[in-house]
Design an enzyme around this catalytic site. Structure first.
Site, short mmCIF file in Angstrom:
data_model
loop_
_atom_site.label_atom_id
_atom_site.label_comp_id
_atom_site.label_asym_id
_atom_site.label_seq_id
_atom_site.Cartn_x
_atom_site.Cartn_y
_atom_site.Cartn_z
N TYR A 291 79.61 54.72 69.36
CA TYR A 291 79.89 53.31 69.66
C TYR A 291 78.61 52.56 70.01
O TYR A 291 78.34 51.48 69.50
CB TYR A 291 80.89 53.19 70.80
CG TYR A 291 81.24 51.76 71.10
CD1 TYR A 291 82.22 51.10 70.36
CD2 TYR A 291 80.58 51.04 72.09
CE1 TYR A 291 82.54 49.78 70.61
CE2 TYR A 291 80.88 49.72 72.34
CZ TYR A 291 81.87 49.10 71.60
OH TYR A 291 82.16 47.79 71.85
N ARG B 250 71.71 42.95 83.51
CA ARG B 250 71.57 41.61 84.08
C ARG B 250 72.91 40.92 84.28
O ARG B 250 73.12 40.19 85.26
CB ARG B 250 70.70 40.78 83.14
CG ARG B 250 70.49 39.33 83.56
CD ARG B 250 70.05 38.50 82.37
NE ARG B 250 71.06 38.51 81.32
CZ ARG B 250 70.82 38.18 80.05
NH1 ARG B 250 69.61 37.83 79.67
NH2 ARG B 250 71.79 38.21 79.15
N ARG C 165 85.30 42.20 82.15
CA ARG C 165 84.68 43.18 81.28
C ARG C 165 83.82 44.14 82.11
O ARG C 165 83.20 43.73 83.09
CB ARG C 165 83.79 42.50 80.22
CG ARG C 165 84.52 41.55 79.31
CD ARG C 165 83.61 41.07 78.19
NE ARG C 165 82.51 40.27 78.69
CZ ARG C 165 82.50 38.94 78.68
NH1 ARG C 165 83.55 38.27 78.24
NH2 ARG C 165 81.45 38.27 79.13
N PHE D 96 59.10 37.58 66.10
CA PHE D 96 60.54 37.73 66.18
C PHE D 96 60.93 38.97 66.99
O PHE D 96 61.86 38.94 67.78
CB PHE D 96 61.13 37.82 64.77
CG PHE D 96 62.58 38.17 64.73
CD1 PHE D 96 63.55 37.18 64.85
CD2 PHE D 96 63.00 39.48 64.56
CE1 PHE D 96 64.90 37.49 64.83
CE2 PHE D 96 64.34 39.80 64.52
CZ PHE D 96 65.30 38.81 64.66
#
Length: 433
Positions: free
Chosen positions: A187, A234, A244, A304
């Site tokens: 997962y 965080r 959650r 990026f």
């Protein structure tokens, strides 16, 4: 307000001022909107609406690779939105997650029942999916590889379903100690690592980067895991409020009976100890990050990749041993973020930034913390990655407050002149009419 927060930090103040008056276009060049198709214009609108941190660096990529990455991001944002929406029942969510990768090839599929703040990417998914096959006009392999790299990533629904029986919510499936290890379960690999792998393959397919960047999936996986772990560390309090749970039970279960107990004042000491343990584990990805970034040769691809990584490193430093993680929001300062964006454009600078924040963490390690020795060990390992001298020295002999005052006056003067110019132009235009 952001300028006031930088008082006492002249470098951040200067960079924030420079960024505001045009320096940002050096980091994020303006994109030619007129050359975009209607669907790509819509995609970039959604990108700016749904991304807090990636929109800028995506739009700064060179050439048509930016379009591929934009679509790549929005597809994963749609999947993430579907997962995050706790108003969707498990009975509905499971088949959607299992089949999500097929929706890339269904021109009519959209989902209209989401209540999530980013639901527009689900409601207008046909536009996003169709943009995945827009011709790029280059013979680089990006066009043919775009959907091929995106579709396997969105198979995330399958492993999510496999973990559901032992979880309260689908996103809680990441609560496994192995998720915070160097050998993550299926997962975790799908929700985080494959993002890095997919992007790396796009970079290589575009010939912007050497084949090894896309072939070394272990390093690419590590980049994705580092960002994912940082975000869930965080966002502890935000996720708790939304119902959650991401933190691995095999870790927090040694400190409290329920993850929500960390938010109770009487548990703040053990909460910080657990926080430090998770951050220490996450730091193990930094040597991989250094190796990965060292291989990049295209400047826009380097920016990026490097900017989100140094932002995450700064975020971990801000969170380390910080009780505020369990009481409110922990974010790096705007001036700090701008400084990182403008500085992290080459490997020596990135290494210097890593060194700086490793030293900040090192000097805050509590001797009584259960993970203190492991934290020191991983920082010592990171120091061996050809980092520069880690002495944090002042860059100027002038008083930081004095310099900040001078910069504040300059900023206020610039804002005044800008406002005066705007009023004058409006007056002239009114006179012409």
């Amino acid at each position: 307000m952001e300028f006031v927060k930088c008082l006492g930090r002249p470098e951040e103040f200067y960079n924030l001022l420079r960024f505001r008056i045009g320096g940002k276009w050096k980091v994020m060049p303006k994109m030619d909107q007129d050359s975009l198709t209607s669907s790509m214009k819509t995609c970039y609108k959604y990108l700016n609406q749904t991304s807090r941190s990636f929109a800028a660096v995506i739009q700064a990529l060179d050439g048509d690779i930016r379009h591929a990455v934009c679509v790549f991001y929005l597809v994963l944002r749609a999947l993430d939105t579907l997962e995050d929406d706790m108003t969707i029942s498990v009975e509905k969510k499971v088949p959607l997650l299992q089949s999500f990768h097929t929706f890339l090839y269904d021109p009519d599929w959209r989902y209209m029942e989401s209540k999530d703040k980013h639901r527009q990417v689900l409601e207008d998914f046909p536009t996003v999916a169709a943009s995945g096959s827009v011709p790029l006009g280059v013979g680089s392999g990006v066009e043919s590889g775009r959907r091929e790299q995106t579709a396997p990533i969105v198979h995330v629904g399958v492993p999510a379903h496999q973990h559901l029986p032992r979880c309260i919510s689908i996103l809680a499936t990441v609560s496994s100690l192995k998720y915070f290890s160097n050998n993550p379960p299926q997962y975790c690999h799908y929700v985080a690592g494959l993002v890095g792998i997919g992007l790396s393959k796009l970079f290589s397919a575009s010939e912007f980067e050497d084949p090894v960047v896309g072939e070394d999936t272990e390093l690419a996986n590590s980049l994705g895991l580092f960002l994912q772990k940082t975000n869930i560390i965080r966002d502890y309090l935000e996720d708790q409020k939304e119902g959650r749970e991401f933190w691995p039970q095999e870790v927090w279960g040694r400190y409290v009976r329920k993850l929500a107990d960390f938010a109770k004042p009487e548990n703040i000491d053990v909460a910080v100890q657990c926080l430090n343990e998770l951050i220490t584990n996450t730091l193990h990805h930094i040597p991989d990050i250094i190796t990965y970034l060292s291989r990049l040769r295209n400047q826009s691809v380097f920016n990026f990749c490097a900017i989100p990584q140094v932002m995450a490193i700064a975020t971990l430093a801000a969170c380390y041993n910080n009780q505020q993680v369990f009481r409110g929001v922990v974010k790096i300062r705007k001036g700090q973020a701008v400084t990182l964006m403008m500085d992290a454009n080459n490997m020596p600078a990135v290494k210097a930034i890593i060194c700086q924040y490793m030293e900040e963490i090192y000097h805050r390690i509590p001797s009584s913390d259960p993970s203190s020795e492991k934290t020191r060990q991983i920082i010592s390992t990171i120091r061996t990655q050809n980092l520069p001298s880690c002495q944090l020295v002042a860059r100027s002999h002038y008083s930081p407050i004095y310099l900040s005052f001078v910069m504040l006056v300059a900023a206020l003067s610039w804002q005044y002149l800008s406002a005066l110019t705007q009023v004058t132009e409006e007056y002239v235009q009114t006179g012409e009419h």
